[in-house]
Design a protein around this motif. Structure first.
Motif, PDB file in Angstrom:
ATOM      1  N   ALA A 156       0.921  -1.298  -0.060  1.00 29.57           N
ATOM      2  CA  ALA A 156      -0.111  -0.026   0.062  1.00 29.57           C
ATOM      3  C   ALA A 156       0.759   1.174  -0.042  1.00 29.57           C
ATOM      4  O   ALA A 156       0.581   2.229  -0.661  1.00 29.57           O
ATOM      5  N   GLN A 157       2.102   1.282   0.728  1.00 20.99           N
ATOM      6  CA  GLN A 157       2.923   2.351   0.974  1.00 20.99           C
ATOM      7  C   GLN A 157       3.618   2.713  -0.541  1.00 20.99           C
ATOM      8  O   GLN A 157       3.729   3.782  -0.945  1.00 20.99           O
ATOM      9  N   ALA A 158       3.937   1.480  -1.256  1.00 16.13           N
ATOM     10  CA  ALA A 158       4.642   1.587  -2.330  1.00 16.13           C
ATOM     11  C   ALA A 158       3.713   2.183  -3.246  1.00 16.13           C
ATOM     12  O   ALA A 158       4.111   2.960  -4.214  1.00 16.13           O
ATOM     13  N   LYS A 159       2.548   1.756  -3.250  1.00 19.76           N
ATOM     14  CA  LYS A 159       1.453   2.263  -4.232  1.00 19.76           C
ATOM     15  C   LYS A 159       1.330   3.792  -3.981  1.00 19.76           C
ATOM     16  O   LYS A 159       1.175   4.776  -4.866  1.00 19.76           O
ATOM     17  N   LYS A 160       1.053   4.345  -2.788  1.00 19.89           N
ATOM     18  CA  LYS A 160       0.897   5.656  -2.499  1.00 19.89           C
ATOM     19  C   LYS A 160       2.329   6.266  -2.878  1.00 19.89           C
ATOM     20  O   LYS A 160       2.130   7.366  -3.388  1.00 19.89           O
ATOM     21  N   LEU A 161       3.206   5.910  -2.734  1.00 17.18           N
ATOM     22  CA  LEU A 161       4.929   6.525  -3.203  1.00 17.18           C
ATOM     23  C   LEU A 161       4.672   6.793  -4.788  1.00 17.18           C
ATOM     24  O   LEU A 161       4.904   7.840  -5.146  1.00 17.18           O
ATOM     25  N   LYS A 162       4.343   5.679  -5.461  1.00 16.01           N
ATOM     26  CA  LYS A 162       4.076   6.125  -6.710  1.00 16.01           C
ATOM     27  C   LYS A 162       3.223   7.067  -7.345  1.00 16.01           C
ATOM     28  O   LYS A 162       3.531   7.743  -8.229  1.00 16.01           O
ATOM     29  N   SER A 163       1.948   7.152  -6.498  1.00 14.50           N
ATOM     30  CA  SER A 163       1.207   8.253  -6.901  1.00 14.50           C
ATOM     31  C   SER A 163       1.840   9.560  -6.649  1.00 14.50           C
ATOM     32  O   SER A 163       1.587  10.635  -7.381  1.00 14.50           O
ATOM     33  N   LEU A 164       2.782   9.769  -5.431  1.00 11.48           N
ATOM     34  CA  LEU A 164       3.367  10.970  -5.171  1.00 11.48           C
ATOM     35  C   LEU A 164       4.554  11.237  -5.836  1.00 11.48           C
ATOM     36  O   LEU A 164       4.933  12.357  -6.364  1.00 11.48           O
ATOM     37  N   ALA A 165       5.326  10.103  -6.258  1.00  8.20           N
ATOM     38  CA  ALA A 165       6.746  10.372  -7.150  1.00  8.20           C
ATOM     39  C   ALA A 165       6.735   9.238  -7.646  1.00  8.20           C
ATOM     40  O   ALA A 165       7.367   8.120  -7.356  1.00  8.20           O
ATOM     41  N   PRO A 166       6.352   9.521  -9.149  1.00  9.59           N
ATOM     42  CA  PRO A 166       6.218   8.336 -10.163  1.00  9.59           C
ATOM     43  C   PRO A 166       7.368   7.661 -10.271  1.00  9.59           C
ATOM     44  O   PRO A 166       7.621   6.222 -10.839  1.00  9.59           O
ATOM     45  N   SER A 167       8.730   8.412 -10.132  1.00 11.93           N
ATOM     46  CA  SER A 167       9.998   7.847 -10.443  1.00 11.93           C
ATOM     47  C   SER A 167      10.534   6.747  -9.391  1.00 11.93           C
ATOM     48  O   SER A 167      11.494   6.143  -9.550  1.00 11.93           O
ATOM     49  N   ALA A 168       9.792   6.924  -8.438  1.00  9.64           N
ATOM     50  CA  ALA A 168      10.125   6.120  -6.989  1.00  9.64           C
ATOM     51  C   ALA A 168      10.278   4.317  -7.556  1.00  9.64           C
ATOM     52  O   ALA A 168       9.658   3.960  -7.897  1.00  9.64           O
ATOM     53  N   LYS A 169      11.437   4.076  -7.057  1.00 11.96           N
ATOM     54  CA  LYS A 169      11.677   2.486  -6.908  1.00 11.96           C
ATOM     55  C   LYS A 169      12.826   2.219  -5.828  1.00 11.96           C
ATOM     56  O   LYS A 169      13.605   3.010  -5.468  1.00 11.96           O
ATOM     57  N   THR A 170      12.854   1.030  -5.367  1.00 17.12           N
ATOM     58  CA  THR A 170      13.514   0.674  -3.815  1.00 17.12           C
ATOM     59  C   THR A 170      14.710  -0.129  -4.953  1.00 17.12           C
ATOM     60  O   THR A 170      14.545  -0.941  -5.926  1.00 17.12           O
ATOM     61  N   VAL A 171      15.872   0.421  -4.353  1.00 18.94           N
ATOM     62  CA  VAL A 171      17.207  -0.292  -5.011  1.00 18.94           C
ATOM     63  C   VAL A 171      18.140  -0.374  -3.938  1.00 18.94           C
ATOM     64  O   VAL A 171      17.846   0.094  -2.906  1.00 18.94           O
ATOM     65  N   GLN A 172      19.400  -1.024  -4.340  1.00 22.70           N
ATOM     66  CA  GLN A 172      20.641  -1.273  -3.342  1.00 22.70           C
ATOM     67  C   GLN A 172      21.500  -0.028  -3.671  1.00 22.70           C
ATOM     68  O   GLN A 172      21.606  -0.072  -4.729  1.00 22.70           O
ATOM     69  N   TRP A 173      21.874   0.659  -2.810  1.00 18.82           N
ATOM     70  CA  TRP A 173      23.108   1.694  -3.110  1.00 18.82           C
ATOM     71  C   TRP A 173      23.995   1.791  -1.807  1.00 18.82           C
ATOM     72  O   TRP A 173      23.581   1.610  -0.732  1.00 18.82           O
ATOM     73  N   LYS A 174      25.167   2.089  -2.199  1.00 21.64           N
ATOM     74  CA  LYS A 174      26.149   2.405  -0.858  1.00 21.64           C
ATOM     75  C   LYS A 174      25.887   3.708  -0.584  1.00 21.64           C
ATOM     76  O   LYS A 174      26.050   4.685  -1.104  1.00 21.64           O
ATOM     77  N   LEU A 175      25.500   3.900   0.866  1.00 27.60           N
ATOM     78  CA  LEU A 175      25.469   4.971   1.610  1.00 27.60           C
ATOM     79  C   LEU A 175      26.426   5.148   2.767  1.00 27.60           C
ATOM     80  O   LEU A 175      26.536   4.290   3.297  1.00 27.60           O
ATOM     81  N   GLU A 176      26.581   6.437   3.129  1.00 26.65           N
ATOM     82  CA  GLU A 176      27.601   6.679   4.216  1.00 26.65           C
ATOM     83  C   GLU A 176      26.950   6.618   5.700  1.00 26.65           C
ATOM     84  O   GLU A 176      25.621   7.063   5.621  1.00 26.65           O
ATOM     85  N   ARG A 177      27.397   6.055   6.737  1.00 21.92           N
ATOM     86  CA  ARG A 177      26.952   6.099   7.725  1.00 21.92           C
ATOM     87  C   ARG A 177      26.941   7.410   8.687  1.00 21.92           C
ATOM     88  O   ARG A 177      28.183   7.985   8.472  1.00 21.92           O
ATOM     89  N   LEU A 178      25.826   7.823   9.107  1.00 22.56           N
ATOM     90  CA  LEU A 178      26.127   9.155   9.957  1.00 22.56           C
ATOM     91  C   LEU A 178      26.443   9.026  11.436  1.00 22.56           C
ATOM     92  O   LEU A 178      26.280   7.719  11.614  1.00 22.56           O
ATOM     93  N   HIS A 179      27.374   9.963  11.873  1.00 24.04           N
ATOM     94  CA  HIS A 179      27.611   9.656  13.327  1.00 24.04           C
ATOM     95  C   HIS A 179      26.639  10.052  14.085  1.00 24.04           C
ATOM     96  O   HIS A 179      26.167  11.504  14.255  1.00 24.04           O
TER      97      HIS A 179
END
Ligand SMILES: C[S@@+](CC[C@H](N)C(=O)[O-])C[C@H]1O[C@@H](n2cnc3c(N)ncnc32)[C@H](O)[C@@H]1O
Length: 362
Positions: A49-72
């Motif tokens: 349901a959340q993915a559907k709502k997200l798509k309506s707000l941000a049509p480009s949204a998709k879940t992916v794997q990406w390397k992110l920095e950890r915040l302290h």
């Protein structure tokens, strides 16, 4: 790699608001901008349901794997900072309370944790951004000067603290003088009792927190600050200058029992006695310092938790009898708990005029 929501920059604002409102945003990682897209860290995969709502707000949204920095992320408490470094039993043994004096912290480390003391010190620095140094208590307050030994644990090696209280500034050589921030409430309470023009005997003045706060927060005429420890008097003189109260606080190096008969006999409207351990030996000096017209004594004592008033009151009344003065305890309170069986109390004692002085002005 972390699980992320990828959106085009023009949809980033709507996406982040949705993620935060729905608890999906992982605040421990830093969002990234790359390859013409924004990557928001996800705490978990969105539901259908959340993915559907997200798509309506941000049509480009998709879940992916990406390397992110950890915040302290700064831990919120010492316990949290030590969560993975100490066992549950060790964390339980840790006495959580510590005093801070300016940018220095002084902590009590139980014997069972002595080998972990450095780690605890570093954790404390991590928790509190305003701290620069951590010391551990290495002895109880001892001797005439009531000085506590401290030993370095973490951060800068500097035992001189710069401390602020109620708009006043103090330098404190923590390893050579007594100082406790715990009586700050008492200092202001008494300042509020002081009447215009009063002369105050600030016995056991230390580095000056009582008389200097009185000078800044009461209408007193003058305080005589009597202290035996030469290093404390050095700090006291510096603090008098720092707070511009040279005209209203006079430092006197010496023993209260010797200074009062020579210099303060019959001069004071009020005497403050913050020496809870042994202060009873100076009650006669307090009575001697008061004006014949009477005044107040603020008498601090460590006493029995079950019956806190009895012993200090007995001591005050015994000395009052000796001086032929009548007294009344106008107020008393437990200032703090000292041990399982002892508390620190303060008695505000009114000493009435000498019988042959009744009716005379001060
Ligand atoms: C418990 S400390 C209180 C210091 C200060 N009033 C404060 O609150 O930070 C007691 C102080 O009394 C001083 N002292 C002890 N015996 C004294 C005496 N006979 N005459 C004058 N000062 C004394 C000690 O050196 C110490 O600084």
């Amino acid at each position: 790699m972390s699980i992320c929501l990828q959106v085009v920059p023009s949809e980033a604002q709507k996406a982040i608001v949705f993620l935060k409102e729905n608890g999906l945003f992982d605040g421990n990682l830093k969002p990234a901008h790359a390859a013409g897209a924004v990557f928001f860290p996800l705490a978990r995969r969105p539901s259908q349901a959340q993915a559907k709502k997200l798509k309506s707000l941000a049509p480009s949204a998709k879940t992916v794997q990406w390397k992110l920095e950890r915040l302290h992320v700064r831990p919120r408490s010492l316990e949290e900072a030590l969560e993975r470094k100490l066992s549950p039993a060790e964390r339980k043994a840790l006495i959580g309370s510590f005093d801070t004096v300016g940018s220095l912290a002084v902590i009590e480390v139980p014997d069972a944790l002595k080998k972990k003391a450095g780690l605890i010190g570093r954790a404390l620095l991590e928790v509190n951004a305003a701290l620069e140094s951590v010391y551990q208590i290495a002895s109880a307050h001892k001797g005439k000067f009531r000085v506590q030994k401290i030993s370095w644990l973490a951060g800068k090696k500097q035992k001189r603290a710069h401390y602020k209280e109620a708009g006043c500034e103090f330098v404190v050589d923590l390893d050579k003088v007594f100082f406790s921030p715990r009586l700050s409430g008492e200092r202001l309470r008494i300042a509020q009792l002081i009447q215009p023009g009063e002369v105050v005997g600030a016995f056991f003045a230390g580095v000056g927190p009582f008389p200097i706060l009185f000078a800044r927060h009461s209408p007193m005429a003058k305080a005589y600050a009597v202290e035996l420890n030469p290093t404390a008097v050095k700090n006291l003189k510096e603090n008098i200058r720092l707070n511009h109260v040279e005209d209203r606080v006079e430092p006197i190096l010496g023993d209260v029992n010797k200074v009062v008969p020579k210099r303060l006999r019959g001069l004071c409207d009020r005497v403050v006695m913050p020496l809870p351990h042994g202060g009873e030996d100076f009650l006669e000096a307090a009575f001697l310092a008061l004006k014949p017209a009477g005044g107040f004594i603020h008498f601090y004592q460590f006493t029995d938790k079950q019956n806190p008033l009895a012993e200090p009151l007995r001591r005050v009344e015994a000395v009052a009898r000796k001086f032929g003065r009548s007294v009344e305890v106008r107020a008393w309170r437990v200032v703090r708990s000292f041990s399982p069986v002892k508390v620190q109390v303060v008695l505000d004692v009114e000493v009435r005029a000498k019988p042959n002085n009744l009716g005379k002005n001060k």
